[in-house]
Design a protein around this motif. Structure first.
Motif, PDB file in Angstrom:
ATOM      1  N   LYS A 165       0.959  -1.156   0.082  1.00  0.00           N
ATOM      2  CA  LYS A 165       0.157   0.053   0.015  1.00  0.00           C
ATOM      3  C   LYS A 165       0.811   1.295  -0.001  1.00  0.00           C
ATOM      4  N   ALA A 166       2.250   1.055   0.017  1.00  0.00           N
ATOM      5  CA  ALA A 166       3.106   2.225   0.245  1.00  0.00           C
ATOM      6  C   ALA A 166       2.908   3.161  -1.027  1.00  0.00           C
ATOM      7  N   ASP A 167       2.764   2.715  -2.220  1.00  0.00           N
ATOM      8  CA  ASP A 167       2.970   3.595  -3.368  1.00  0.00           C
ATOM      9  C   ASP A 167       1.493   4.355  -3.386  1.00  0.00           C
ATOM     10  N   MET A 168       0.402   3.942  -3.128  1.00  0.00           N
ATOM     11  CA  MET A 168      -0.860   4.226  -2.918  1.00  0.00           C
ATOM     12  C   MET A 168      -0.817   5.694  -1.875  1.00  0.00           C
ATOM     13  N   ILE A 169      -0.128   5.512  -0.928  1.00  0.00           N
ATOM     14  CA  ILE A 169      -0.089   6.506  -0.008  1.00  0.00           C
ATOM     15  C   ILE A 169       0.783   7.676  -0.248  1.00  0.00           C
ATOM     16  N   LYS A 170       1.893   7.332  -1.335  1.00  0.00           N
ATOM     17  CA  LYS A 170       2.982   8.264  -1.588  1.00  0.00           C
ATOM     18  C   LYS A 170       2.310   9.046  -2.822  1.00  0.00           C
ATOM     19  N   ASP A 171       1.438   8.341  -3.445  1.00  0.00           N
ATOM     20  CA  ASP A 171       0.616   9.139  -4.778  1.00  0.00           C
ATOM     21  C   ASP A 171      -0.322  10.225  -4.451  1.00  0.00           C
ATOM     22  N   GLU A 172      -1.099   9.538  -3.109  1.00  0.00           N
ATOM     23  CA  GLU A 172      -2.145  10.646  -2.441  1.00  0.00           C
ATOM     24  C   GLU A 172      -1.386  11.743  -1.883  1.00  0.00           C
ATOM     25  N   LEU A 173      -0.150  11.604  -1.284  1.00  0.00           N
ATOM     26  CA  LEU A 173       0.523  12.808  -0.473  1.00  0.00           C
ATOM     27  C   LEU A 173       1.082  13.548  -1.655  1.00  0.00           C
ATOM     28  N   LYS A 174       1.389  13.447  -2.706  1.00  0.00           N
ATOM     29  CA  LYS A 174       1.879  14.235  -3.788  1.00  0.00           C
ATOM     30  C   LYS A 174       0.804  14.982  -4.269  1.00  0.00           C
ATOM     31  N   LYS A 175      -0.489  14.335  -4.320  1.00  0.00           N
ATOM     32  CA  LYS A 175      -1.753  15.080  -4.910  1.00  0.00           C
ATOM     33  C   LYS A 175      -1.882  16.342  -4.086  1.00  0.00           C
ATOM     34  N   TYR A 176      -1.515  16.235  -2.789  1.00  0.00           N
ATOM     35  CA  TYR A 176      -2.021  17.075  -1.835  1.00  0.00           C
ATOM     36  C   TYR A 176      -0.763  18.335  -1.361  1.00  0.00           C
ATOM     37  N   ASN A 177       0.414  18.369  -2.283  1.00  0.00           N
ATOM     38  CA  ASN A 177       1.518  19.033  -2.414  1.00  0.00           C
ATOM     39  C   ASN A 177       2.413  18.762  -0.986  1.00  0.00           C
ATOM     40  N   PHE A 178       2.423  17.259  -0.629  1.00  0.00           N
ATOM     41  CA  PHE A 178       3.325  16.816   0.484  1.00  0.00           C
ATOM     42  C   PHE A 178       4.476  16.362  -0.175  1.00  0.00           C
ATOM     43  N   GLU A 179       5.690  16.501   0.048  1.00  0.00           N
ATOM     44  CA  GLU A 179       6.900  15.940  -0.399  1.00  0.00           C
ATOM     45  C   GLU A 179       7.281  14.812   0.665  1.00  0.00           C
ATOM     46  N   VAL A 180       7.510  13.634   0.142  1.00  0.00           N
ATOM     47  CA  VAL A 180       7.944  12.549   0.775  1.00  0.00           C
ATOM     48  C   VAL A 180       9.401  12.732   1.257  1.00  0.00           C
ATOM     49  N   LYS A 181       9.730  12.970   2.358  1.00  0.00           N
ATOM     50  CA  LYS A 181      11.047  13.356   3.059  1.00  0.00           C
ATOM     51  C   LYS A 181      11.889  11.955   3.397  1.00  0.00           C
ATOM     52  N   GLU A 182      11.134  11.043   3.751  1.00  0.00           N
ATOM     53  CA  GLU A 182      12.060   9.817   4.409  1.00  0.00           C
ATOM     54  C   GLU A 182      10.751   8.600   4.301  1.00  0.00           C
ATOM     55  N   ILE A 183      11.515   7.580   4.010  1.00  0.00           N
ATOM     56  CA  ILE A 183      10.745   6.146   4.235  1.00  0.00           C
ATOM     57  C   ILE A 183      11.485   5.177   4.958  1.00  0.00           C
ATOM     58  N   ILE A 184      11.270   4.534   6.036  1.00  0.00           N
ATOM     59  CA  ILE A 184      11.722   3.488   6.680  1.00  0.00           C
ATOM     60  C   ILE A 184      10.983   2.297   6.578  1.00  0.00           C
ATOM     61  N   GLN A 185      11.436   1.345   6.757  1.00  0.00           N
ATOM     62  CA  GLN A 185      10.987  -0.229   6.541  1.00  0.00           C
ATOM     63  C   GLN A 185      11.428  -1.135   7.732  1.00  0.00           C
ATOM     64  N   LYS A 186      10.220  -1.697   8.456  1.00  0.00           N
ATOM     65  CA  LYS A 186      10.630  -2.654   9.433  1.00  0.00           C
ATOM     66  C   LYS A 186       9.841  -3.796   9.305  1.00  0.00           C
ATOM     67  N   GLU A 187      10.628  -4.861   8.886  1.00  0.00           N
ATOM     68  CA  GLU A 187       9.999  -5.954   8.305  1.00  0.00           C
ATOM     69  C   GLU A 187       9.006  -5.768   7.139  1.00  0.00           C
ATOM     70  N   GLN A 188       7.708  -5.865   7.073  1.00  0.00           N
ATOM     71  CA  GLN A 188       6.768  -5.441   5.935  1.00  0.00           C
ATOM     72  C   GLN A 188       6.297  -4.359   6.341  1.00  0.00           C
ATOM     73  N   TRP A 189       6.598  -3.512   7.341  1.00  0.00           N
ATOM     74  CA  TRP A 189       5.850  -2.272   7.685  1.00  0.00           C
ATOM     75  C   TRP A 189       6.520  -1.083   7.197  1.00  0.00           C
ATOM     76  N   ILE A 190       5.984  -0.090   6.687  1.00  0.00           N
ATOM     77  CA  ILE A 190       6.407   1.060   6.012  1.00  0.00           C
ATOM     78  C   ILE A 190       6.072   2.211   7.002  1.00  0.00           C
ATOM     79  N   THR A 191       6.908   3.197   7.088  1.00  0.00           N
ATOM     80  CA  THR A 191       6.625   4.672   7.808  1.00  0.00           C
ATOM     81  C   THR A 191       7.233   5.706   6.842  1.00  0.00           C
ATOM     82  N   ILE A 192       6.211   6.532   6.710  1.00  0.00           N
ATOM     83  CA  ILE A 192       6.476   7.537   5.584  1.00  0.00           C
ATOM     84  C   ILE A 192       6.583   8.820   6.462  1.00  0.00           C
ATOM     85  N   VAL A 193       7.520   9.754   6.052  1.00  0.00           N
ATOM     86  CA  VAL A 193       7.557  11.282   6.740  1.00  0.00           C
ATOM     87  C   VAL A 193       7.594  12.044   5.455  1.00  0.00           C
TER      88      VAL A 193
END
Length: 290
Positions: free
Chosen positions: A257-285
């Motif tokens: 689901k990470a790409d879906m969230i990143k695409d949605e953020l871009k639509k509303y002028n949020f720049e993805v600053k950092e992404i970290i992954q722990k096992e299968q879990w993604i945290t987006i800044v």
């Protein structure tokens, strides 16, 4: 103590949400077993007299409703068993130790002695209802990013606070103010209890509410550790509460689901600053750019 064991068959996509449900209906302990082909067995432990028919019905209903969030939870089969009479809680306590989840933050159970180092921040949690969350990739990912990006003059908004651990950490790291909300009144109650245990209850405003319905004002740091499709629903409204230049920490996101969230953020002028992954879990800044 007589206990009931609630066994739920799920998978990696569903176990985080089910873990939250078990905690919110009053499990005194939660465990997870991994099997091949991504099958996960969740186990929630309840005092026998506390596991009422109403709670079981609520559990079944809430797990079934996860499909409304387009969440694949596997079979979702539920089995309830009695446990042998033994002092299970004391036995379980022996296996739970303090953990250092970031460079500074240590999560420790209330019963364990721990020698604090000079720069460490200790978060105390009772068993069951909250403690297990410190091990979870979504929680530890959020804690790392809060520690990295939080500034002492930040006003913080914690959406879907759950056990309150992220708000407690932000407050102990020096946040100027903290507004934490959750749709579930039981979660709000548990979060308040944990904040009181950590002597920060008077510094956090806890409230019951659905996403941003009761939020008024703009924040420097927005945290949301919730389901990915709820995050997607949240993002269009984020500019209403996030200052220009503010930081949003979004977690509870599985890889798929990470790409879906990143695409949605871009639509509303949020720049993805950092992404970290722990096992299968993604945290987006993400940073709001305008």
């Amino acid at each position: 103590m007589k206990l009931k064991e609630v066994i739920i068959a799920t998978n990696y996509e569903g176990f985080s949400a089910i873990e939250n449900i078990l905690a919110e209906i009053g499990a005194v302990g939660i465990s997870k077993e991994d099997f091949k082909q991504e099958e996960v067995i969740m186990k929630g432990y309840f005092e026998e007299e506390e596991l009422t028919k109403e709670k079981v019905d609520s559990l079944r209903k809430r797990i079934a409703q996860l499909a409304d969030y387009d969440l694949n939870i596997g079979s979702g089969e539920i089995i309830i068993k009695g446990l042998e009479q033994e002092d299970w809680v004391n036995k379980w306590k022996k296996d739970i130790k303090a953990i250092k989840v970031t460079d500074k933050i240590v999560i420790k159970p209330t019963w364990e002695e721990y020698q604090k180092q000079a720069d460490e921040i200790i978060i105390e949690l009772d068993p069951g209802l909250a403690f297990g969350t410190g091990y979870h990739g979504t929680t530890s990912g959020c804690l790392e990013m809060i520690e990295k990006y939080l500034q002492p003059d930040f006003d913080v908004l914690d959406i879907g606070t759950g056990t309150g651990i992220l708000s407690i950490a932000a407050t102990k790291l020096g946040a100027k103010s903290n507004f934490a909300l959750d749709i579930d009144p039981v979660a709000v109650k548990v979060a308040k209890e944990n904040a009181k245990l950590n002597q920060v209850l008077d510094q956090i405003n806890f409230a019951q509410g659905d996403l941003l319905d009761i939020v008024d004002g703009k924040y420097d740091l927005v945290i949301a550790n919730i389901l990915p499709h709820v995050i997607k629903r949240l993002i269009p409204d984020l500019p209403k509460v996030a200052k220009v230049g503010s930081i949003s920490i979004l977690s509870g996101i599985i890889e798929e689901k990470a790409d879906m969230i990143k695409d949605e953020l871009k639509k509303y002028n949020f720049e993805v600053k950092e992404i970290i992954q722990k096992e299968q879990w993604i945290t987006i800044v993400a940073i709001r750019r305008g």
